[in-house]
Motif scaffolding. Sequence first.
Motif, mmCIF file in Angstrom:
data_model
loop_
_atom_site.group_PDB
_atom_site.id
_atom_site.type_symbol
_atom_site.label_atom_id
_atom_site.label_comp_id
_atom_site.label_asym_id
_atom_site.label_seq_id
_atom_site.Cartn_x
_atom_site.Cartn_y
_atom_site.Cartn_z
ATOM 1 N N SER A 1 -17.158 80.666 -10.213
ATOM 2 C CA SER A 1 -17.809 79.470 -10.760
ATOM 3 C C SER A 1 -17.213 79.042 -12.097
ATOM 4 O O SER A 1 -17.462 77.926 -12.557
ATOM 5 C CB SER A 1 -19.317 79.709 -10.920
ATOM 6 N N CYS A 2 -16.440 79.916 -12.729
ATOM 7 C CA CYS A 2 -15.809 79.617 -14.020
ATOM 8 C C CYS A 2 -14.373 79.109 -13.884
ATOM 9 O O CYS A 2 -13.769 78.702 -14.885
ATOM 10 C CB CYS A 2 -15.805 80.865 -14.901
ATOM 11 N N LEU A 3 -13.812 79.155 -12.687
ATOM 12 C CA LEU A 3 -12.418 78.771 -12.498
ATOM 13 C C LEU A 3 -12.220 77.265 -12.620
ATOM 14 O O LEU A 3 -13.049 76.479 -12.147
ATOM 15 C CB LEU A 3 -11.928 79.227 -11.114
ATOM 16 N N ALA A 4 -11.116 76.871 -13.232
ATOM 17 C CA ALA A 4 -10.733 75.457 -13.256
ATOM 18 C C ALA A 4 -9.996 75.122 -11.971
ATOM 19 O O ALA A 4 -9.322 75.972 -11.373
ATOM 20 C CB ALA A 4 -9.831 75.186 -14.454
ATOM 21 N N GLY A 5 -10.144 73.888 -11.525
ATOM 22 C CA GLY A 5 -9.356 73.408 -10.399
ATOM 23 C C GLY A 5 -9.867 73.782 -9.027
ATOM 24 O O GLY A 5 -9.171 73.558 -8.028
ATOM 25 N N ILE A 6 -11.078 74.347 -8.920
ATOM 26 C CA ILE A 6 -11.605 74.659 -7.589
ATOM 27 C C ILE A 6 -12.215 73.398 -6.967
ATOM 28 O O ILE A 6 -12.524 72.433 -7.659
ATOM 29 C CB ILE A 6 -12.642 75.795 -7.637
ATOM 30 N N ASP A 7 -12.364 73.411 -5.653
ATOM 31 C CA ASP A 7 -12.913 72.273 -4.926
ATOM 32 C C ASP A 7 -14.419 72.217 -5.165
ATOM 33 O O ASP A 7 -15.167 73.051 -4.658
ATOM 34 C CB ASP A 7 -12.607 72.436 -3.432
ATOM 35 N N GLU A 8 -14.882 71.248 -5.922
ATOM 36 C CA GLU A 8 -16.297 71.186 -6.271
ATOM 37 C C GLU A 8 -17.175 70.851 -5.080
ATOM 38 O O GLU A 8 -18.373 71.160 -5.087
ATOM 39 C CB GLU A 8 -16.511 70.165 -7.396
ATOM 40 N N ALA A 9 -16.616 70.236 -4.051
ATOM 41 C CA ALA A 9 -17.402 69.916 -2.861
ATOM 42 C C ALA A 9 -17.611 71.130 -1.966
ATOM 43 O O ALA A 9 -18.599 71.204 -1.225
ATOM 44 C CB ALA A 9 -16.724 68.797 -2.062
ATOM 45 N N ASN A 10 -16.680 72.078 -2.034
ATOM 46 C CA ASN A 10 -16.751 73.269 -1.188
ATOM 47 C C ASN A 10 -15.885 74.345 -1.825
ATOM 48 O O ASN A 10 -14.680 74.400 -1.592
ATOM 49 C CB ASN A 10 -16.299 72.948 0.238
ATOM 50 N N VAL A 11 -16.508 75.193 -2.632
ATOM 51 C CA VAL A 11 -15.783 76.066 -3.556
ATOM 52 C C VAL A 11 -14.878 77.072 -2.855
ATOM 53 O O VAL A 11 -13.720 77.258 -3.248
ATOM 54 C CB VAL A 11 -16.787 76.803 -4.471
ATOM 55 N N LEU A 12 -15.382 77.745 -1.832
ATOM 56 C CA LEU A 12 -14.628 78.825 -1.193
ATOM 57 C C LEU A 12 -14.048 78.391 0.147
ATOM 58 O O LEU A 12 -14.739 77.747 0.945
ATOM 59 C CB LEU A 12 -15.529 80.050 -0.987
ATOM 60 N N PRO A 13 -12.818 78.775 0.430
ATOM 61 C CA PRO A 13 -12.214 78.441 1.725
ATOM 62 C C PRO A 13 -12.776 79.346 2.818
ATOM 63 O O PRO A 13 -13.392 80.385 2.539
ATOM 64 C CB PRO A 13 -10.726 78.716 1.494
ATOM 65 N N PRO A 14 -12.541 79.001 4.091
ATOM 66 C CA PRO A 14 -13.042 79.810 5.203
ATOM 67 C C PRO A 14 -12.170 81.044 5.417
ATOM 68 O O PRO A 14 -11.303 81.069 6.289
ATOM 69 C CB PRO A 14 -12.985 78.840 6.385
ATOM 70 N N ILE A 15 -12.421 82.080 4.641
ATOM 71 C CA ILE A 15 -11.603 83.295 4.712
ATOM 72 C C ILE A 15 -11.967 84.120 5.941
ATOM 73 O O ILE A 15 -11.089 84.659 6.619
ATOM 74 C CB ILE A 15 -11.757 84.127 3.427
ATOM 75 N N THR A 16 -13.269 84.227 6.232
ATOM 76 C CA THR A 16 -13.709 85.028 7.376
ATOM 77 C C THR A 16 -14.692 84.240 8.229
ATOM 78 O O THR A 16 -15.347 83.297 7.756
ATOM 79 C CB THR A 16 -14.414 86.326 6.929
ATOM 80 N N ALA A 17 -14.845 84.674 9.466
ATOM 81 C CA ALA A 17 -15.815 84.047 10.364
ATOM 82 C C ALA A 17 -17.234 84.229 9.850
ATOM 83 O O ALA A 17 -18.074 83.319 9.942
ATOM 84 C CB ALA A 17 -15.684 84.647 11.764
ATOM 85 N N TYR A 18 -17.520 85.401 9.277
ATOM 86 C CA TYR A 18 -18.891 85.662 8.846
ATOM 87 C C TYR A 18 -19.285 84.812 7.653
ATOM 88 O O TYR A 18 -20.455 84.438 7.504
ATOM 89 C CB TYR A 18 -19.078 87.155 8.561
#
Length: 211
Positions: A102-119
């Motif tokens: 949450s402190c990182l600059a430049g992350i996607d504010e609409a969807n912070v985390l990419p789909p790394i795993t199915a779960y």
Amino acid sequence: MNERELRDRIALHGKSIFDRGLTAGSSGNISVLVSDGMLITPTNSCLGRLDPDRITKLDRSGDRVSGDAPSKEAFLHHSMYQSRPNERAIVHLHSIHSVAVSCLAGIDEANVLPPITAYYVMRVGTLPLVPYFAPGDEKLAAAVQRAAVAAHAVLLSNHGPVVSGKDLDSAVNATEELEETAKLFLMLRGEATRYLTPDQVGELNQRFGKK
């Protein structure tokens, strides 16, 4: 579950969350809706040492019925429930990897985390970033309410995640999946990474329901 069982369940989950280092000190709070209001962990309480009988009960107007004074962040829970009327529990933590993201600059504010795993896709799905507000600033409530219309998990900038679920187990499981995915995301930064494709995400959403 009846109210007695829910109080015990909140304390059980709180101890598990604390013992595994997912929140520290007196940070974090848990709530569950009941027929005549809401149960929420008290202010300045350690999730690892909750007394079920002292967990706060609020009526539908937000007034205290029993227990200790409620968490100072009870307003976050109220605002999230307004946007998620079919969900019955909320977990808010200051879990270290989620806070770091949450402190990182430049992350996607609409969807912070990419789909790394199915779960992660199945249990969390979309994770919008809510702008920073100082602790206790009730303008945060409106920002959370807006973000939660389209997502049952939101990440507060420089603060931590707020996650709702159809019951307490679901909310806790999704919160823990979010934290593990945040950890993976930080570990993989700078590495060539193979995320799930849009088709793979779409198939999961079709099979298990979009979060």
